[in-house]
Motif scaffolding. Sequence first.
Motif, PDB file in Angstrom:
ATOM      1  N   VAL A  77       0.862  -1.191   0.000  1.00 42.24           N
ATOM      2  CA  VAL A  77       0.000   0.000   0.000  1.00 42.24           C
ATOM      3  C   VAL A  77       0.895   1.235   0.000  1.00 42.24           C
ATOM      4  CG1 VAL A  77      -1.939  -1.097   1.192  1.00 42.24           C
ATOM      5  CG2 VAL A  77      -0.184   0.060   2.517  1.00 42.24           C
ATOM      6  N   GLN A  78       0.315   2.344  -0.477  1.00 44.47           N
ATOM      7  CA  GLN A  78       1.089   3.571  -0.548  1.00 44.47           C
ATOM      8  C   GLN A  78       0.988   4.332   0.770  1.00 44.47           C
ATOM      9  OE1 GLN A  78      -0.008   6.340  -3.698  1.00 44.47           O
ATOM     10  NE2 GLN A  78       2.098   6.238  -4.397  1.00 44.47           N
ATOM     11  N   SER A  79       2.139   4.756   1.289  1.00 43.37           N
ATOM     12  CA  SER A  79       2.154   5.573   2.495  1.00 43.37           C
ATOM     13  C   SER A  79       1.928   7.037   2.121  1.00 43.37           C
ATOM     14  CB  SER A  79       3.508   5.441   3.191  1.00 43.37           C
ATOM     15  OG  SER A  79       3.515   4.271   3.959  1.00 43.37           O
ATOM     16  N   PRO A  80       1.593   7.882   3.120  1.00 44.29           N
ATOM     17  CA  PRO A  80       1.392   9.303   2.807  1.00 44.29           C
ATOM     18  C   PRO A  80       2.612   9.931   2.143  1.00 44.29           C
ATOM     19  CG  PRO A  80       0.572   8.810   4.993  1.00 44.29           C
ATOM     20  CD  PRO A  80       1.255   7.568   4.507  1.00 44.29           C
ATOM     21  N   ASP A  81       3.804   9.378   2.410  1.00 43.40           N
ATOM     22  CA  ASP A  81       5.002   9.926   1.750  1.00 43.40           C
ATOM     23  C   ASP A  81       5.210   9.290   0.364  1.00 43.40           C
ATOM     24  OD1 ASP A  81       5.852   7.379   2.269  1.00 43.40           O
ATOM     25  OD2 ASP A  81       7.451   7.936   3.652  1.00 43.40           O
ATOM     26  N   CYS A  82       4.200   8.560  -0.114  1.00 43.48           N
ATOM     27  CA  CYS A  82       4.163   7.957  -1.459  1.00 43.48           C
ATOM     28  C   CYS A  82       5.021   6.706  -1.598  1.00 43.48           C
ATOM     29  CB  CYS A  82       4.533   8.971  -2.541  1.00 43.48           C
ATOM     30  SG  CYS A  82       3.254  10.214  -2.713  1.00 43.48           S
ATOM     31  N   ARG A  83       5.688   6.270  -0.511  1.00 45.85           N
ATOM     32  CA  ARG A  83       6.447   5.024  -0.603  1.00 45.85           C
ATOM     33  C   ARG A  83       5.487   3.846  -0.576  1.00 45.85           C
ATOM     34  NH1 ARG A  83      10.521   4.281   4.039  1.00 45.85           N
ATOM     35  NH2 ARG A  83       9.008   5.540   5.149  1.00 45.85           N
ATOM     36  N   LEU A  84       5.841   2.791  -1.317  1.00 43.91           N
ATOM     37  CA  LEU A  84       5.055   1.562  -1.235  1.00 43.91           C
ATOM     38  C   LEU A  84       5.563   0.746  -0.053  1.00 43.91           C
ATOM     39  CD1 LEU A  84       4.488   0.185  -4.836  1.00 43.91           C
ATOM     40  CD2 LEU A  84       2.805   1.089  -3.231  1.00 43.91           C
ATOM     41  N   ARG A  85       4.660   0.335   0.819  1.00 45.09           N
ATOM     42  CA  ARG A  85       5.054  -0.445   1.990  1.00 45.09           C
ATOM     43  C   ARG A  85       4.263  -1.747   1.997  1.00 45.09           C
ATOM     44  NH1 ARG A  85       7.052   2.922   6.127  1.00 45.09           N
ATOM     45  NH2 ARG A  85       7.795   0.962   7.001  1.00 45.09           N
ATOM     46  N   GLN A  86       4.942  -2.814   2.368  1.00 50.40           N
ATOM     47  CA  GLN A  86       4.283  -4.115   2.457  1.00 50.40           C
ATOM     48  C   GLN A  86       3.551  -4.202   3.796  1.00 50.40           C
ATOM     49  OE1 GLN A  86       4.469  -5.818  -0.278  1.00 50.40           O
ATOM     50  NE2 GLN A  86       3.228  -7.564   0.360  1.00 50.40           N
ATOM     51  N   VAL A  87       2.274  -4.539   3.753  1.00 54.10           N
ATOM     52  CA  VAL A  87       1.489  -4.640   4.984  1.00 54.10           C
ATOM     53  C   VAL A  87       0.693  -5.940   4.980  1.00 54.10           C
ATOM     54  CG1 VAL A  87       1.199  -2.130   5.245  1.00 54.10           C
ATOM     55  CG2 VAL A  87      -0.545  -3.459   4.037  1.00 54.10           C
ATOM     56  N   GLU A  88       0.293  -6.365   6.162  1.00 47.88           N
ATOM     57  CA  GLU A  88      -0.753  -7.369   6.275  1.00 47.88           C
ATOM     58  C   GLU A  88      -2.007  -6.675   6.750  1.00 47.88           C
ATOM     59  OE1 GLU A  88      -0.291 -11.381   7.768  1.00 47.88           O
ATOM     60  OE2 GLU A  88       1.883 -11.088   7.712  1.00 47.88           O
TER      61      GLU A  88
END
Length: 196
Positions: free
Chosen positions: A175-186
């Motif tokens: 998912v995209q974080s507010p800083d636009c980085r893609l982060r892997q989440v569950e």
Amino acid sequence: MAGNLHPDAQKWNEIFRQEGDAWLARQPRQLLLDYAAMLPRQGLALDAAAGVAIHGRYLAELGLHVIALDISEVGLRLARQRALAQGLWLEAAVYDLAHPWFPPDCFDVIVNFRFLERATFPMYLRALKPGGWLVFETFVRTDTAVPSPTHYLNPGELKAAFADWEIVHYADTAVQSPDCRLRQVEQLVARKPGVA
Ligand SMILES: C[S@@+](CC[C@H](N)C(=O)[O-])C[C@H]1O[C@@H](n2cnc3c(N)ncnc32)[C@H](O)[C@@H]1O
């Protein structure tokens, strides 16, 4: 005074002091928006590690009474001010979720976004009413060759921890974080077993 703070509180207080307006302007995570229609419109909700209670205020807008817990009094103060200005029912308390204790069967909804404290898992089970909803999204480590940082899930950990629940949604996704980085989440949306 600083000596009485939780070790991480100073860091988070500073973040919310510097970036509070930006946090307050954020939208609830898409996971909560996607499942909001299934959640109850009344009762008691817990926003765990709430920060400025982006998600807690959203639940209060739906009609729930919300308790927001966090170690950062700066984040919680912003949350309360914004909730009061919006006329929302939201109480806030400084609380260390590394040592959680909740009474049994008291919450209708618990949201846990971008925070991991494994000691909360059995407490969420205890604290939700039967049929109560858990909406959980947090970071998962992607490099399984390195030791897991404490606040990152191991792949599949969330699903395994709540395997006995009625799982409404589960995903291991970017998912995209507010800083636009893609982060892997569950992501997990699950209901506590038992008659609602
Ligand atoms: C990444 S922020 C997420 C905030 C909020 N859930 C959101 O999604 O906007 C992590 C939050 O966890 C809080 N936190 C860190 N350790 C904590 C602890 N032991 N108990 C309660 N809250 C904690 C921080 O103060 C911070 O507000």
